[in-house]
Write a protein that holds these residues in place. Structure first.
Motif, PDB file in Angstrom:
ATOM      1  N   HIS A  48      66.636  46.043  65.816  1.00 52.99           N
ATOM      2  CA  HIS A  48      66.711  45.293  67.071  1.00 52.99           C
ATOM      3  C   HIS A  48      66.659  46.259  68.248  1.00 52.99           C
ATOM      4  N   GLU A  49      65.863  45.905  69.262  1.00 48.06           N
ATOM      5  CA  GLU A  49      65.709  46.724  70.461  1.00 48.06           C
ATOM      6  C   GLU A  49      66.909  46.493  71.384  1.00 48.06           C
ATOM      7  N   LYS A  51      67.593  47.024  74.572  1.00 48.15           N
ATOM      8  CA  LYS A  51      67.362  46.390  75.885  1.00 48.15           C
ATOM      9  C   LYS A  51      67.161  44.890  75.751  1.00 48.15           C
ATOM     10  N   THR A  52      66.421  44.474  74.740  1.00 49.99           N
ATOM     11  CA  THR A  52      66.176  43.048  74.518  1.00 49.99           C
ATOM     12  C   THR A  52      67.475  42.341  74.138  1.00 49.99           C
ATOM     13  N   LYS A  55      69.882  41.830  77.107  1.00 48.29           N
ATOM     14  CA  LYS A  55      69.530  40.716  77.996  1.00 48.29           C
ATOM     15  C   LYS A  55      70.175  39.436  77.482  1.00 48.29           C
ATOM     16  N   ASP A  56      70.160  39.249  76.167  1.00 45.85           N
ATOM     17  CA  ASP A  56      70.794  38.080  75.568  1.00 45.85           C
ATOM     18  C   ASP A  56      72.319  38.152  75.683  1.00 45.85           C
TER      19      ASP A  56
END
Length: 72
Positions: A48-49, A51-52, A55-56
């Motif tokens: 899992h990235e 930064k992404t 955001k969540d």
């Protein structure tokens, strides 16, 4: 992978609620929010990235405290 983020949270109870919200976010293996230091430590699941995922996490935390800020 673990990363530390500066977080703006107004009370200890909100910090606990944000910690729970972060832990339920896809891609988060574990999360700890420290109200006294205003920091969030997030351990990410493999593949899992960060930064992404963050955001969540921010979206989830804003449901607890709408003016929450996390320095991503």
């Amino acid at each position: 992978m673990k990363k530390t983020y500066k977080i703006e949270v107004d009370c200890a109870n909100c910090a606990n609620l944000m910690e729970d919200a972060a832990k339920k976010t896809t891609g988060v293996a574990n999360a700890v929010v420290n109200f006294m230091t205003q920091k969030m430590i997030v351990e990410f699941e493999d593949g899992h990235e960060p930064k992404t995922v963050m955001k969540d996490v921010l979206k989830a935390c804003k449901k607890v405290e709408s003016d929450c800020e996390i320095e991503i």
